[in-house]
Design a protein around this motif. Structure first.
Motif: not given
Length: 558
Positions: A312, A314-315, A319, A322, A370, A373-374, A399
């Protein structure tokens, strides 16, 4: 899965720029305009070569090849800056059972004009979903059930009026609309429905209480030759672990060559070709064949936890929303040897390329910074055994699916070279189409509907596991309209791969491959995923699509 890919020019690394409105009268949300950072050819090439080397023995689940694959992927993900995605772990256990048939008898058919015997391998293949040390089908009545479909919503039931409990059903591959040129018909016209897939046919045979189910192989409606069936269905087979050990399934599932079926039908005075035509109509009734089938085999059975790999990024602002990238890391392991004795199905194109793409894309997304969103990078196991790894994740998500915006699936990058188009498997199903069209627009390329929807590609890769639970997934292939040679060259390349390498020992890494098309495709995958990760849009299935209802229901809970 076979893929045919295209290319486009790479651009220098750029940051996210302003939003750009893509014209669509049904959608008001603007798409972010993104540009890909430089994508690493070395990453793609080196990981593909490593994963498809003989040292990995074809990457079958539960083997040393799996252990090496997992070690390589986690090492590479960590090197490019991706974090473990499952509570500090890289892995999600996928409980599987391995069943390896041995001492397989011939298929013996008695009755009609006498006894006939058909050899395991060249004439028929067989396996079981049941965790039983020995399977013995003795003098089981054979019944031809057409396409083996029970679809009340379509007013269709090939099992109506016949009791097949304890019997052996003989089934046609694909669905009744095969051969139709338009997309109109009881089963979607030319486009195969799930009713045409072998998985459905075995599932329905089990629901009907059949002892065994034999699908008649026919190259055109199956979309692959007998060589693919034989290599895929011989050797260890993997299935999900179940509480009843598969007791609710048929005792035996398999395939027979079309000429084998024709001989059986002829022996009782019936014409297979005429019955195949009759099976296309709603008035078709199942036909007891007046012969019996017998066969037996022993099974080596073992249980294991294979693994999905989850990484992953991460956002930074949302976050807990997904975006998915998926690809399967597994292949067939050791399989039927080629004439030169090579028995390792290396799976270089299918799907060492897609697995390498996960790492290359992760590397590019980290370089870009980053996203909002993730982004989840999911390398799944046991795709070749029936999408088992992706199915397990979808049913047991790390998730929540209701918080999973959507994603893209990558199943084999072909090496035909740059093309003017891309092929969307399932074009028109979801609002993700406009993300792809936005990504292509810069380079003047077009997204086209698949030219062979009768082959059922939509149901043959991991995006389907998520789609049927409501998550919008896009699955596109490189086009066959090549810049060098046009459609004729693209079609020839596709046919060569299918006939000579697909699911066979010669799907091997070639140091002379031209990677231009692959790297262009990678840019498109990057752009689509990055747009999804940088928008606040929640794309859905289009109105009237089969998956729209379940998505609406899952999203309404948020």
């Amino acid at each position: 899965m076979q893929k045919k890919w295209f290319a486009l020019a790479l651009v220098p690394a750029l940051a996210l720029t302003a939003c750009k409105k893509i014209d669509d009268p049904n959608v008001s949300t603007a798409l972010p305009e993104v540009a890909a950072p430089e994508l690493s050819l070395d990453t793609m090439r080196d990981i593909t070569q490593e994963l498809s080397s003989d040292a990995y023995e074809g990457r079958a689940p539960g083997t040393a090849g799996e252990e090496k694959t997992l070690a390589l992927l986690t090492k590479k993900f960590a090197e490019v800056g991706v974090e473990p995605g499952n509570g500090g772990s890289w892995f999600q256990d996928v409980p599987l059972v391995e069943i390896n048939a041995k001492n397989v008898s011939a298929l013996t058919v008695k009755g009609g004009k006498g006894e006939m015997s058909f050899k395991y391998g060249p004439e028929m293949v067989i396996s079981t979903y049941q965790e039983q040390p020995k399977i013995n089908i003795a003098d089981s009545e054979m019944v031809f059930v057409g396409y083996g479909i029970n679809a009340p919503e379509r007013g269709w039931n090939d099992y109506e009026g016949v009791d097949v409990k304890g019997k052996t059903v003989v089934i046609l591959v694909n669905d009744p609309d095969f051969g139709t040129e338009s997309l109109e018909g009881d089963f979607g016209g030319r486009a195969m429905t799930y009713y045409g897939r072998w998985t459905y046919k075995y599932e329905e045979a089990a629901r009907q209480g059949a002892a065994a189910a034999l699908i008649i192989h026919d190259t055109a409606p199956a979309a692959y030759g007998w060589n693919v069936v034989e290599s895929s269905w011989s050797g260890p087979q993997f299935f999900p672990q179940s509480a009843d050990g598969g007791a609710d399934q048929t005792q035996a599932n398999g395939w027979v060559q079309k000429d084998v079926a024709a001989k059986i039908f002829t022996s009782v005075g019936k014409n297979l070709d005429k019955l195949m035509v009759a099976a296309k109509g709603k008035t078709f009734k199942a036909v007891p064949l007046g012969v019996t089938a017998s066969l037996s085999f022993e099974n080596d059975i073992s249980k294991m936890n294979s693994k999905n790999v989850v990484g992953i990024i991460k956002g930074k602002t949302r976050p807990d929303e997904y975006v998915l990238y998926t690809a399967h890391w597994d292949h067939l392991g050791r399989c039927k040897p080629a004439p030169d004795g090579d028995d390792i199905c290396n799976g270089a194109v299918d799907n060492a390329t897609g697995t390498a793409a996960l790492v290359a894309l992760a590397e590019a997304h980290v370089k870009a910074g980053a996203p909002d969103r993730s982004i989840v990078f999911l390398a799944v196991t046991a795709e070749e055994s029936g999408l088992l790894g992706s199915k397990y994740y979808a049913q047991n998500p790390v998730y929540p699916l209701s918080k999973t915006v959507g994603g893209v699936n990558m199943d084999a990058f072909g090496m035909a070279g740059p093309a003017k188009n891309v092929i969307v498997v399932g074009k028109g199903k979801s609002q993700l189409d406009r993300y792809l069209e936005g990504a292509l627009k810069v380079d003047g390329r077009v997204a086209e509907a698949e030219p062979t929807p009768e082959k059922g590609y939509y149901y043959r890769s991991d995006h389907f596991s998520f789609a049927k639970l409501g998550v919008p997934m896009i699955y596109f292939e490189g086009g066959e309209d090549l810049i060098d040679g046009g459609k004729a060259a693209g079609e020839a390349s596709s046919k060569d791969y299918t006939d000579n390498r697909y699911h066979g020992p010669k799907d091997e890494f070639n140091p002379d491959w031209n990677w231009d098309g692959v790297m262009g495709d990678l840019k498109v995958y990057y752009t689509v995923g990055r747009m999804l990760a940088m928008t606040d849009d929640w794309p859905n299935w289009n109105e009237g699509d089969e998956f729209r209802g379940i998505r609406d229901q899952s999203r309404s809970a948020n």
